[in-house]
Design a protein around this motif. Sequence first.
Motif: not given
Length: 87
Positions: A3-17
């Motif tokens: 769950x944590x890795x999925x959250x970090x990955x999702x937030x990284x995608x948002x940050x790239x936006x």
Amino acid sequence: MTGLSGLVRSEAVLLRRNPAVVLWVAVLPLVAAIVLGAIPATREPVKDLGGLSWFATYQPILLFFAVSILAVQALPDVLTKYREQGF
């Protein structure tokens, strides 16, 4: 950890936006701290500040600035993405 890795990955995608968030939240306060720390007069203790230097007094203000800019710039983007995903 999944769950944590999925959250970090999702937030990284948002940050790239919105890469301007990295500039305003990380780079700008860091550069301001380096510039202010490089000025010798800001590192001298000041009696009116309780023996602290002007630079040491200004550090919490830089931290508050970074957190408030993060809230103003990043939070609407994150909330919009969450709404698009149906959270």
